[in-house]
Design a protein around this motif. Structure first.
Motif, PDB file in Angstrom:
ATOM      1  N   THR A  14       0.827  -1.204   0.000  1.00  0.00           N
ATOM      2  CA  THR A  14       0.000   0.000   0.000  1.00  0.00           C
ATOM      3  C   THR A  14       0.863   1.257   0.000  1.00  0.00           C
ATOM      4  O   THR A  14       0.611   2.192  -0.768  1.00  0.00           O
ATOM      5  N   SER A  15       1.898   1.289   0.838  1.00  0.00           N
ATOM      6  CA  SER A  15       2.744   2.492   0.887  1.00  0.00           C
ATOM      7  C   SER A  15       3.514   2.698  -0.415  1.00  0.00           C
ATOM      8  O   SER A  15       3.615   3.817  -0.914  1.00  0.00           O
ATOM      9  N   VAL A  16       4.036   1.617  -0.981  1.00  0.00           N
ATOM     10  CA  VAL A  16       4.729   1.734  -2.265  1.00  0.00           C
ATOM     11  C   VAL A  16       3.733   2.143  -3.352  1.00  0.00           C
ATOM     12  O   VAL A  16       4.035   2.975  -4.209  1.00  0.00           O
ATOM     13  N   GLY A  17       2.534   1.584  -3.295  1.00  0.00           N
ATOM     14  CA  GLY A  17       1.513   1.917  -4.282  1.00  0.00           C
ATOM     15  C   GLY A  17       1.109   3.374  -4.239  1.00  0.00           C
ATOM     16  O   GLY A  17       0.894   4.007  -5.278  1.00  0.00           O
ATOM     17  N   ILE A  18       0.999   3.928  -3.039  1.00  0.00           N
ATOM     18  CA  ILE A  18       0.660   5.351  -2.913  1.00  0.00           C
ATOM     19  C   ILE A  18       1.767   6.199  -3.535  1.00  0.00           C
ATOM     20  O   ILE A  18       1.494   7.159  -4.267  1.00  0.00           O
ATOM     21  N   ASN A  19       3.009   5.836  -3.286  1.00  0.00           N
ATOM     22  CA  ASN A  19       4.124   6.553  -3.916  1.00  0.00           C
ATOM     23  C   ASN A  19       4.058   6.439  -5.437  1.00  0.00           C
ATOM     24  O   ASN A  19       4.303   7.418  -6.151  1.00  0.00           O
ATOM     25  N   LEU A  20       3.740   5.256  -5.936  1.00  0.00           N
ATOM     26  CA  LEU A  20       3.621   5.074  -7.385  1.00  0.00           C
ATOM     27  C   LEU A  20       2.483   5.919  -7.957  1.00  0.00           C
ATOM     28  O   LEU A  20       2.642   6.554  -9.005  1.00  0.00           O
ATOM     29  N   LEU A  21       1.322   5.916  -7.270  1.00  0.00           N
ATOM     30  CA  LEU A  21       0.187   6.702  -7.753  1.00  0.00           C
ATOM     31  C   LEU A  21       0.509   8.193  -7.791  1.00  0.00           C
ATOM     32  O   LEU A  21       0.155   8.899  -8.749  1.00  0.00           O
ATOM     33  N   LEU A  22       1.171   8.681  -6.741  1.00  0.00           N
ATOM     34  CA  LEU A  22       1.526  10.095  -6.707  1.00  0.00           C
ATOM     35  C   LEU A  22       2.554  10.433  -7.788  1.00  0.00           C
ATOM     36  O   LEU A  22       2.447  11.470  -8.448  1.00  0.00           O
ATOM     37  N   THR A  23       3.523   9.553  -7.975  1.00  0.00           N
ATOM     38  CA  THR A  23       4.520   9.784  -9.022  1.00  0.00           C
ATOM     39  C   THR A  23       3.863   9.752 -10.401  1.00  0.00           C
ATOM     40  O   THR A  23       4.166  10.585 -11.262  1.00  0.00           O
ATOM     41  N   ASP A  24       2.952   8.795 -10.600  1.00  0.00           N
ATOM     42  CA  ASP A  24       2.221   8.729 -11.874  1.00  0.00           C
ATOM     43  C   ASP A  24       1.454  10.022 -12.123  1.00  0.00           C
ATOM     44  O   ASP A  24       1.423  10.532 -13.248  1.00  0.00           O
ATOM     45  N   ALA A  25       0.820  10.549 -11.073  1.00  0.00           N
ATOM     46  CA  ALA A  25       0.028  11.767 -11.225  1.00  0.00           C
ATOM     47  C   ALA A  25       0.921  12.963 -11.549  1.00  0.00           C
ATOM     48  O   ALA A  25       0.570  13.791 -12.398  1.00  0.00           O
ATOM     49  N   VAL A  26       2.079  13.041 -10.902  1.00  0.00           N
ATOM     50  CA  VAL A  26       2.980  14.171 -11.143  1.00  0.00           C
ATOM     51  C   VAL A  26       3.566  14.095 -12.552  1.00  0.00           C
ATOM     52  O   VAL A  26       3.634  15.099 -13.265  1.00  0.00           O
ATOM     53  N   VAL A  27       3.973  12.892 -12.963  1.00  0.00           N
ATOM     54  CA  VAL A  27       4.575  12.718 -14.283  1.00  0.00           C
ATOM     55  C   VAL A  27       3.521  12.844 -15.374  1.00  0.00           C
ATOM     56  O   VAL A  27       3.807  13.297 -16.482  1.00  0.00           O
ATOM     57  N   LYS A  35      10.707  -5.251 -15.604  1.00  0.00           N
ATOM     58  CA  LYS A  35       9.837  -6.397 -15.854  1.00  0.00           C
ATOM     59  C   LYS A  35       9.642  -7.268 -14.621  1.00  0.00           C
ATOM     60  O   LYS A  35       8.543  -7.741 -14.360  1.00  0.00           O
ATOM     61  N   GLN A  36      10.694  -7.481 -13.857  1.00  0.00           N
ATOM     62  CA  GLN A  36      10.577  -8.365 -12.695  1.00  0.00           C
ATOM     63  C   GLN A  36       9.687  -7.770 -11.602  1.00  0.00           C
ATOM     64  O   GLN A  36       9.220  -8.483 -10.726  1.00  0.00           O
ATOM     65  N   PHE A  37       9.427  -6.453 -11.652  1.00  0.00           N
ATOM     66  CA  PHE A  37       8.590  -5.819 -10.643  1.00  0.00           C
ATOM     67  C   PHE A  37       7.229  -5.395 -11.177  1.00  0.00           C
ATOM     68  O   PHE A  37       6.449  -4.782 -10.447  1.00  0.00           O
ATOM     69  N   ALA A  38       6.930  -5.684 -12.420  1.00  0.00           N
ATOM     70  CA  ALA A  38       5.680  -5.219 -13.029  1.00  0.00           C
ATOM     71  C   ALA A  38       4.453  -5.755 -12.294  1.00  0.00           C
ATOM     72  O   ALA A  38       3.510  -5.004 -12.020  1.00  0.00           O
ATOM     73  N   ASP A  39       4.455  -7.037 -11.963  1.00  0.00           N
ATOM     74  CA  ASP A  39       3.311  -7.615 -11.240  1.00  0.00           C
ATOM     75  C   ASP A  39       3.172  -7.010  -9.854  1.00  0.00           C
ATOM     76  O   ASP A  39       2.066  -6.703  -9.400  1.00  0.00           O
ATOM     77  N   ARG A  40       4.282  -6.848  -9.191  1.00  0.00           N
ATOM     78  CA  ARG A  40       4.247  -6.280  -7.837  1.00  0.00           C
ATOM     79  C   ARG A  40       3.826  -4.810  -7.867  1.00  0.00           C
ATOM     80  O   ARG A  40       3.099  -4.351  -6.987  1.00  0.00           O
ATOM     81  N   ALA A  41       4.256  -4.083  -8.867  1.00  0.00           N
ATOM     82  CA  ALA A  41       3.852  -2.679  -8.994  1.00  0.00           C
ATOM     83  C   ALA A  41       2.356  -2.576  -9.256  1.00  0.00           C
ATOM     84  O   ALA A  41       1.674  -1.697  -8.712  1.00  0.00           O
ATOM     85  N   SER A  42       1.840  -3.485 -10.070  1.00  0.00           N
ATOM     86  CA  SER A  42       0.402  -3.502 -10.340  1.00  0.00           C
ATOM     87  C   SER A  42      -0.387  -3.799  -9.067  1.00  0.00           C
ATOM     88  O   SER A  42      -1.394  -3.150  -8.779  1.00  0.00           O
ATOM     89  N   THR A  43       0.087  -4.777  -8.301  1.00  0.00           N
ATOM     90  CA  THR A  43      -0.555  -5.109  -7.024  1.00  0.00           C
ATOM     91  C   THR A  43      -0.491  -3.921  -6.074  1.00  0.00           C
ATOM     92  O   THR A  43      -1.474  -3.606  -5.395  1.00  0.00           O
ATOM     93  N   ALA A  44       0.649  -3.253  -6.022  1.00  0.00           N
ATOM     94  CA  ALA A  44       0.810  -2.097  -5.137  1.00  0.00           C
ATOM     95  C   ALA A  44      -0.132  -0.968  -5.530  1.00  0.00           C
ATOM     96  O   ALA A  44      -0.774  -0.366  -4.664  1.00  0.00           O
ATOM     97  N   ARG A  45      -0.255  -0.700  -6.822  1.00  0.00           N
ATOM     98  CA  ARG A  45      -1.169   0.354  -7.278  1.00  0.00           C
ATOM     99  C   ARG A  45      -2.614   0.011  -6.929  1.00  0.00           C
ATOM    100  O   ARG A  45      -3.387   0.877  -6.509  1.00  0.00           O
ATOM    101  N   THR A  46      -2.987  -1.253  -7.109  1.00  0.00           N
ATOM    102  CA  THR A  46      -4.354  -1.681  -6.798  1.00  0.00           C
ATOM    103  C   THR A  46      -4.654  -1.534  -5.314  1.00  0.00           C
ATOM    104  O   THR A  46      -5.698  -1.008  -4.933  1.00  0.00           O
ATOM    105  N   GLN A  47      -3.730  -1.999  -4.467  1.00  0.00           N
ATOM    106  CA  GLN A  47      -3.952  -1.884  -3.022  1.00  0.00           C
ATOM    107  C   GLN A  47      -3.981  -0.425  -2.580  1.00  0.00           C
ATOM    108  O   GLN A  47      -4.767  -0.049  -1.704  1.00  0.00           O
ATOM    109  N   ALA A  48      -3.142   0.401  -3.167  1.00  0.00           N
ATOM    110  CA  ALA A  48      -3.133   1.822  -2.812  1.00  0.00           C
ATOM    111  C   ALA A  48      -4.435   2.496  -3.230  1.00  0.00           C
ATOM    112  O   ALA A  48      -4.997   3.294  -2.475  1.00  0.00           O
ATOM    113  N   THR A  49      -4.918   2.164  -4.415  1.00  0.00           N
ATOM    114  CA  THR A  49      -6.180   2.740  -4.879  1.00  0.00           C
ATOM    115  C   THR A  49      -7.323   2.334  -3.958  1.00  0.00           C
ATOM    116  O   THR A  49      -8.158   3.169  -3.585  1.00  0.00           O
TER     117      THR A  49
END
Length: 125
Positions: A14-27, A35-49
């Motif tokens: 959740t904490s990593v996902g929130i950082n990803l969501l905020l970075t996505d919004a700023v960018v 590639k090795q983190f794509a699934d985990r990043a997707s999971t993090a974004r979903t949990q953060a949302t």
């Protein structure tokens, strides 16, 4: 012990996902992850949302009460600013909850014969 590990993983995602969501919004776009983190990043974004949607749905009623007490111009400015931030991150407003219906009153109990006799005896005596 496994439940504690699951809770820690969930909090980390959740904490990593929130950082990803905020970075996505700023960018302005979803940032690429290796590639090795794509699934985990997707999971993090979903949990953060999910976590942010839940947070917004719990805080909106409280904020509505508080802004309702402010002068109209200030309350409108606060609400506009809050909506702008949530929309910038990409968290939708919660569906409005209907006001609870007033509870129906139970019908009055009828007096029993024994209680009626006592009341009549007190009035007579």
């Amino acid at each position: 012990m496994p439940t504690v590990i699951d809770q820690v993983k969930s909090a980390a995602y959740t904490s990593v996902g929130i950082n990803l969501l905020l970075t996505d919004a700023v960018v302005g776009r979803e940032i690429a992850t290796p590639k090795q983190f794509a699934d985990r990043a997707s999971t993090a974004r979903t949990q953060a949302t999910d976590a942010l949607t839940d947070l917004r749905s719990r805080t909106e009623p409280v904020v509505a009460k508080i802004t309702g007490r402010l002068p109209e111009q200030i309350g409108d400015a606060v609400q506009t600013g809050r909506n702008a931030v949530w929309n910038f991150i990409g968290i939708d407003a919660p569906a409005p909850t209907p006001a609870p219906a007033p509870a129906a009153k139970a019908p009055a109990k009828k007096a029993t014969k024994k209680a009626a006799k006592k009341t009549a005896a007190k009035k007579a005596g």
